[in-house]
Every structure is written in C-alpha cells, then in structure tokens.
Design a protein around this motif. Structure first.
Motif, PDB file in Angstrom:
ATOM      1  N   THR A   1     -10.121  -3.126  -4.218  1.00  0.00           N
ATOM      2  CA  THR A   1      -8.928  -2.747  -4.953  1.00  0.00           C
ATOM      3  C   THR A   1      -9.043  -3.008  -6.468  1.00  0.00           C
ATOM      4  O   THR A   1      -8.077  -2.702  -7.314  1.00  0.00           O
TER       5      THR A   1
ATOM      6  N   SER B   1      -8.149   6.117   4.701  1.00  0.00           N
ATOM      7  CA  SER B   1      -7.740   4.902   5.697  1.00  0.00           C
ATOM      8  C   SER B   1      -8.915   4.873   6.790  1.00  0.00           C
ATOM      9  O   SER B   1      -8.873   3.691   7.391  1.00  0.00           O
TER      10      SER B   1
ATOM     11  N   VAL C   1     -11.007   1.984   5.676  1.00  0.00           N
ATOM     12  CA  VAL C   1     -10.338   0.483   5.920  1.00  0.00           C
ATOM     13  C   VAL C   1     -10.460   0.147   7.075  1.00  0.00           C
ATOM     14  O   VAL C   1     -10.628  -0.985   7.549  1.00  0.00           O
ATOM     15  N   ASP C   2     -10.186   1.016   8.178  1.00  0.00           N
ATOM     16  CA  ASP C   2     -10.401   0.863   9.505  1.00  0.00           C
ATOM     17  C   ASP C   2     -11.565   0.414  10.100  1.00  0.00           C
ATOM     18  O   ASP C   2     -11.800  -0.695  10.652  1.00  0.00           O
TER      19      ASP C   2
ATOM     20  N   HIS D   1     -12.243  -3.097   8.789  1.00  0.00           N
ATOM     21  CA  HIS D   1     -11.546  -4.109   9.641  1.00  0.00           C
ATOM     22  C   HIS D   1     -12.278  -4.474  10.845  1.00  0.00           C
ATOM     23  O   HIS D   1     -12.324  -5.393  11.437  1.00  0.00           O
TER      24      HIS D   1
ATOM     25  N   TYR E   1      -3.916   3.372  -2.065  1.00  0.00           N
ATOM     26  CA  TYR E   1      -3.909   3.013  -0.628  1.00  0.00           C
ATOM     27  C   TYR E   1      -4.684   1.593  -0.602  1.00  0.00           C
ATOM     28  O   TYR E   1      -4.149   0.700   0.195  1.00  0.00           O
TER      29      TYR E   1
ATOM     30  N   SER F   1      -2.324  -1.538  -1.095  1.00  0.00           N
ATOM     31  CA  SER F   1      -1.460  -1.720   0.080  1.00  0.00           C
ATOM     32  C   SER F   1      -2.122  -2.332   1.284  1.00  0.00           C
ATOM     33  O   SER F   1      -1.164  -2.892   1.934  1.00  0.00           O
ATOM     34  N   HIS F   2      -3.121  -1.836   1.541  1.00  0.00           N
ATOM     35  CA  HIS F   2      -3.850  -2.041   2.990  1.00  0.00           C
ATOM     36  C   HIS F   2      -5.081  -3.043   2.956  1.00  0.00           C
ATOM     37  O   HIS F   2      -5.213  -3.564   3.940  1.00  0.00           O
ATOM     38  N   TRP F   3      -5.722  -3.057   1.956  1.00  0.00           N
ATOM     39  CA  TRP F   3      -7.149  -3.785   1.996  1.00  0.00           C
ATOM     40  C   TRP F   3      -6.976  -5.221   2.634  1.00  0.00           C
ATOM     41  O   TRP F   3      -7.651  -5.615   3.577  1.00  0.00           O
TER      42      TRP F   3
ATOM     43  N   GLN G   1      -4.782  -6.719   4.028  1.00  0.00           N
ATOM     44  CA  GLN G   1      -4.394  -7.045   5.546  1.00  0.00           C
ATOM     45  C   GLN G   1      -5.337  -6.612   6.240  1.00  0.00           C
ATOM     46  O   GLN G   1      -5.699  -7.440   7.500  1.00  0.00           O
ATOM     47  N   ALA G   2      -6.423  -5.699   6.083  1.00  0.00           N
ATOM     48  CA  ALA G   2      -7.296  -5.181   6.920  1.00  0.00           C
ATOM     49  C   ALA G   2      -8.450  -6.002   7.190  1.00  0.00           C
ATOM     50  O   ALA G   2      -8.908  -6.252   8.033  1.00  0.00           O
TER      51      ALA G   2
END
Length: 367
Positions: free
Chosen positions: A191, A215, A218-219, A222, A357, A360-362, A364-365
């Motif tokens: 980020t 995405s 990121v998955d 995760h 992206y 907003s998502h890293w 949490q992943a």
C-alpha cells in the motif's frame, strides 16, 4: 541555506529576474527554484556554480545497494564537491512524499524523489517541472510532458530465493508447498511501496488476472498467509543475508544483488507474468537546495549516471538511445538478468487503480 545564483564581478548586477509585478530582482534562489531547464539559469556551468554555492543535496529512500545508488551518490559528490544527506535509506515511496509534506519549508526537506509511479501520479502537486539536457532520449510514454516526473530506471518483477534454504521455484504455486512455510516476503508494504505493489500485481497476472485487476494477487497472498508461508516482514539486504526472508518478491536488479551476500541466491521470472516497471524522478517544488536538485537530475540522466544504474543491473531509461550512440557500458549490459517473453507495463491508470484496491483490501487479506 543559500540558493543564490550569482555571477562573478560585473555579471552579478546584470542578471535580473522579471517578477509578476513588473519589478526586477537580482537572480537568486528563486530563479533556480523556477528553472525548468539548465538554460533557464544560464546553462549547465551556471547551474553547477549555483549548486556548489548551496553546498548540499538532500535525498531520501536510496539504499546504497539499490540500483548502485551508493556509487551514484559518491560519484556526484566526487564530481561536484557537494555533500549529500541521504535520509531514511530504507523508506518507501510514500515515506518520501510524507517527508516532503512534513518537512516543507525546512532545510531538511528532500530536494529530490525517486518514487514509484502510483505514488508519483497521486502527488504531482508536490513536484516542480524540470527537463534535463537529455530529455529527448526519454520516450514520451515515460515522462510527464512538462517534466513534473520522468522515469529513470526499471526492470522486471521476480521471485528471488536462497536455493540452499528452499526448493527450486518454477511457478508461483510452488510457494504454497510445505518447503516455503514462514519464508515468503515482499519488499515493503504494497500500500506504500512500489516494489511490493508490483510483486502483488505479478502474482495476480500469474494467477490469470490482468493489469486492470490486482485482486487475484491479493487473493494469492491471502492464501500464502493462511497456509503460513507469507512473512509480514519487509525484506531488506539484512533480512536476506541473515535468512529471515529467504524468498522475496522484488525487481530482478535488486534481487540479483543479493547474490553478493548469498552465493546460493537465484532469481526466477515467471514466463506467464513478465511485469516490467520503471521508477521516476521528481524535484520537490519546495526543495531547500533547488540548484543542487536540478544538477542531481542532470547527473542521473547523463551517460555517466545512466551507466552507473546499469552497473547496478537496472535498465536505465536512456538505454536504447545510448546503445544507438555507442555510449552504453556494454559489459554492464551483458550482465542483465535474462527475460524470455513479452513484458507487460502498467499504465498510469492501472497503477493508480491497483494502489486504490490495495488500500481497501490488503490489510484484511493478510490479517
């Protein structure tokens, strides 16, 4: 600190700057701060004189083992006699921007930035336009038209690993194996750090994603986190050397340099995800040493500066032009890590979209 640009003797009174009010003042720091080229201050010799009078240059987030910056910094000082204050060498692109904002108006503020594209594009309001003398050698796609930023050097995203500590890597999915538990790291927080962002993007492309959608990357991280492979430690030369991060997503030129400390270090670039990328230079519009900042740019984009980056295994932005002119260091060029396949380069919009992206998502992943 003085940024005065004065000529010796009679010329001192002859150089004037026309202000918006129609008044004139002797040429000073203001002229250097507003210069959009060396010609604006009377040519390269005048720029050198002004920079020497300022007597200092502030840089930030330039590890000496990153793209040969140690030699570049010492080379600049040896050539011009201007000492360099190198702050926070392991900082991120975002740290650079934060320093510009937090230290604005002080003598400690960074004069120049070496910054990832996503962060650069989000902060052009902080930069001063400047065009180096070799401006025409830089492709239009690799520079902002007025000179707010211009790309400097690049390479390809890779997975570097200590072959004495982990199995050979032939695909991204190998990292999900038992031999990689607690061993996979990024070069920074994606980020904030450009190299890390591109590491996640490379994983995304390898997993079937596109440059428009990070995405899948990121998955994948995760998944690495869930099975215990991902190490939430920002990889550095020290962590690679001591074995804390034996597998690192990083630019090929940075990764290859680890071979100096770790002879068993290898570099893998997946053929299905050849992601290229360039960093960019920018001048802080409130640089405390505006002449030195611009002279630094001239040095970096000279044949000497470009070849020093090349010796650090980074591909300088003027490489094609220098090959054509015969100015390239052919021995250094021959040592570049091999890449087989068609590379992908993120557009400005794709880089910005990926950064948004991740913001907003890293977190949490990776938990």
């Amino acid at each position: 600190m003085s940024g005065a640009l004065r000529r010796i003797g009679i010329l001192a009174g002859a150089l004037v700057l026309l202000t918006a009010c129609g008044q004139t003042t002797s040429t000073s720091t203001t002229s250097a701060a507003n210069a959009t080229s060396a010609a604006d201050v009377g040519g390269i010799d005048a720029l050198v004189a002004a920079a020497k009078k300022e007597g200092k240059l502030n840089v930030i987030a330039l590890p000496p083992d990153w793209a040969n910056y140690g030699a570049i910094i010492s080379g600049f000082t040896a050539k011009y006699g201007i000492p360099i204050d190198s702050a926070n060498p392991n900082g991120t692109s975002q740290d650079e921007v934060n320093a510009v904002q937090q230290l604005a108006g002080t003598t400690r503020a960074p004069d120049v930035l070496d910054i990832g594209m996503a962060v650069a594009l989000a902060n052009t309001n902080l930069f001063a336009p400047y065009k180096v003398q070799t401006w025409n050698d830089i492709l239009d796609s690799q520079k902002e038209p007025t000179g707010l930023w211009f790309q400097d050097y690049g390479g390809y995203m890779s997975i570097g690993y200590d072959s004495a500590k982990v199995p050979a890597i032939t695909s991204l999915d190998d990292l999900l194996g038992a031999g990689f538990k607690g061993k996979v790291a990024l070069n920074g927080d994606p980020t904030k750090a450009n190299a890390a962002l591109n590491g996640v993007m490379m994983a995304s492309i390898a997993k079937g994603g596109t440059p428009d959608d990070i995405s899948k990357g990121v998955d994948f991280f995760h998944q690495l986190k869930q099975n215990g492979s991902f190490v939430p430690v920002s990889a550095t030369t020290a962590t690679v050397k001591n074995g804390t991060t034996p597998v690192v997503f990083d630019w090929d030129y940075l990764s290859a340099a680890h071979g100096t400390d770790v002879p068993t270090w290898k570099v893998f670039v997946p053929n299905n995800a050849i992601l290229g990328g360039y960093y960019a230079q920018a001048v802080n519009k409130q640089a405390p040493h505006p002449a030195a900042a611009r002279l630094w740019m001239e040095y970096l984009y000279s044949d000497e500066g470009q070849n020093l980056w090349l010796k650090g295994l980074a591909r300088p932005v003027r490489m094609a032009a220098m090959q054509k002119s015969g100015k390239i260091d052919t021995a250094a060029a021959a040592k570049l890590p091999p890449v087989n396949g068609t590379p992908v380069f993120l557009s400005a919009d794709q880089a910005t979209k990926a950064k948004d992206y991740l913001a907003s998502h890293w977190a949490q992943a990776i938990g």
